[in-house]
Design an enzyme around this catalytic site. Structure first.
Site, PDB file in Angstrom:
ATOM      1  N   GLY A 168       0.821  -1.208   0.000  1.00  0.00           N
ATOM      2  CA  GLY A 168       0.000   0.000   0.000  1.00  0.00           C
ATOM      3  C   GLY A 168       0.853   1.255   0.000  1.00  0.00           C
ATOM      4  O   GLY A 168       1.040   1.877   1.061  1.00  0.00           O
ATOM      5  N   SER A 222      -1.041  -4.395  -6.542  1.00  0.00           N
ATOM      6  CA  SER A 222      -1.024  -5.756  -7.091  1.00  0.00           C
ATOM      7  C   SER A 222      -1.456  -6.760  -6.030  1.00  0.00           C
ATOM      8  O   SER A 222      -1.104  -6.624  -4.847  1.00  0.00           O
ATOM      9  CB  SER A 222       0.383  -6.115  -7.584  1.00  0.00           C
ATOM     10  N   GLU A 257      14.206  -3.908  -4.508  1.00  0.00           N
ATOM     11  CA  GLU A 257      13.727  -4.279  -5.853  1.00  0.00           C
ATOM     12  C   GLU A 257      14.900  -4.295  -6.827  1.00  0.00           C
ATOM     13  O   GLU A 257      14.906  -3.637  -7.858  1.00  0.00           O
ATOM     14  CB  GLU A 257      12.636  -3.318  -6.304  1.00  0.00           C
ATOM     15  N   GLU A 294      10.729  10.137 -15.421  1.00  0.00           N
ATOM     16  CA  GLU A 294      11.037  11.508 -15.004  1.00  0.00           C
ATOM     17  C   GLU A 294      11.506  11.548 -13.555  1.00  0.00           C
ATOM     18  O   GLU A 294      12.463  12.263 -13.209  1.00  0.00           O
ATOM     19  CB  GLU A 294       9.796  12.390 -15.188  1.00  0.00           C
TER      20      GLU A 294
END
Length: 393
Positions: A123, A159, A243, A372
């Protein structure tokens, strides 16, 4: 630089292959599978200790070196095993608890993840705070009488939210705070009818991997706040840094499979006879191998944790994957724009694998931090350029 594996890794590879050959049968033989089948598969993996190879080996998981984790990821992908639904708990939550959580939190949550019994979702992003995570508006108010925090707000692009048992939520616990100050990292049970609502987001590909999640006074126990009140930004940034490494290599294995599918399609259609298209595919192959070697180089070294390193990696693979989606359509030719030959108005339209690849990769330069935002991080934290003004013009 030597990128080869050692004798112990080879033995581990044989063990992994043998296990996968034995267990990938019946309902588990398909790489997809219904959610309940994939959930049962998580428990199958957990029963033999294949969940959480990178943790300390004390929560029901096997202990494995970094190279052995890579071996397992490679063999899992090559065996075309079912898509994992427990990877958020295994690869994001668990390392975060090991780094920032207390002993009670690790004992409560890690064994359940290792057994494949509890699934997690993340979240973080909100409608007006996607890549700009410090702008979140979800609030968590302390309720001392009940020993809880009450959470109110909305998360988006979540997800696995429909299947998750728990969600780790970044929320503002100091109402007077701004930006990255006053945030906290809370572990929230999803089974709270009337207080948590999950709505699937239908994408242009026809699938709905992502969800909106609405919190209306949802409760999180005070002892399930990780890293201390107001330290959520530090915990959240530590999680995002995870990650990379082995998880990045797992992603790249999937990229190799997709590239091979595109090449096979090009051979069938004769598109590989076009020298320009062939040159672009060779370049894709070379770039993917370079990304893999760089990921292997940074495993276990300080290079992967250097400021801006995750942002550089995201820029590279996001653009690479998007170009692969475009090439997937080019090797198909005009047929890429058409549906299946047996399609009718009475049956749902089904995308094939390459069409789905193209449509999904349109989002690669947006999700996980837009290009960006990544360039801004590199400019400020690596090149030392002035920070971008966030005020109104």
């Amino acid at each position: 630089m030597d990128f080869s594996f050692g004798a112990e890794d080879d033995c581990f590879r044989e063990e992994a292959r043998a296990w996968l050959r034995e267990h990938l049968a019946g309902e588990y033989a398909a790489a997809g599978g219904e959610p309940e089948v994939r959930r049962r598969w998580e428990r199958e993996l957990g029963a033999d200790g294949w969940v959480g190879l990178g943790w300390r080996g004390e929560y029901g998981n096997r202990s494995a070196s970094v190279t052995q984790q890579v071996v397992w990821a490679e063999e899992y992908a090559r065996a075309q095993a079912p898509g994992r639904v427990g990877h958020i708990g295994e690869n994001l939550l668990a390392p975060t608890l090991l780094a920032h959580g207390d002993a009670a939190q690790c004992e409560r949550f890690l064994p359940a993840v290792a057994r494949g019994e509890e699934l997690w979702c993340q979240g973080y992003s909100e409608p007006d705070a996607g890549s700009d995570l410090a702008g979140i508006r979800t609030v968590a108010v302390r309720d001392p009488a009940h020993g809880t925090y009450r959470i109110t707000g909305q998360k988006i692009w979540t997800s696995l939210a429909r299947d998750a048992d728990w969600c780790f939520v970044l929320a503002r616990t100091d109402p007077d705070s701004q930006r990255h100050h006053g945030l906290s990292f809370l572990l929230v049970p999803m089974d709270q009818p009337g207080r948590i609502e999950v709505r699937p987001i239908r994408q242009m590909s026809g699938s709905a991997e992502f969800n909106e999640v609405f919190f209306d006074g949802a409760a999180a126990r005070s002892e399930h706040l990780v890293g201390g009140p107001g330290n959520g930004w530090r915990v959240a940034m530590g999680l995002l840094a995870l990650e990379r490494g082995v998880s990045t290599l797992v992603q790249q294995i999937g990229f190799f499979e997709e590239l091979d599918r595109v090449l096979r399609q090009g051979a069938r259609t004769g598109a590989l006879r076009d020298p320009v298209l062939c040159d672009r595919l060779v370049r894709q192959w070379a770039e993917l191998h370079t990304m893999r070697w760089n990921a292997l180089r940074t495993l276990g070294s300080s290079a992967g944790t250097a400021p801006g390193a995750p942002s550089v990696a995201k820029l590279l693979w996001g653009r690479w994957h998007q170009r692969l989606g475009e090439l997937a359509m080019q090797v198909r030719g005009a047929a890429a724009t058409a549906g299946p030959s047996d399609w009718s108005a009475d049956s749902p339209y089904e995308l094939d694998a390459l069409q789905h690849l193209f449509l999904f990769t349109r989002a690669d330069t947006i999700y996980g931090g837009s290009d960006e935002i990544q360039r801004g991080i590199i400019a400020e934290r690596v090149l030392g350029l002035p920070k971008e003004s966030r005020g109104c013009l």
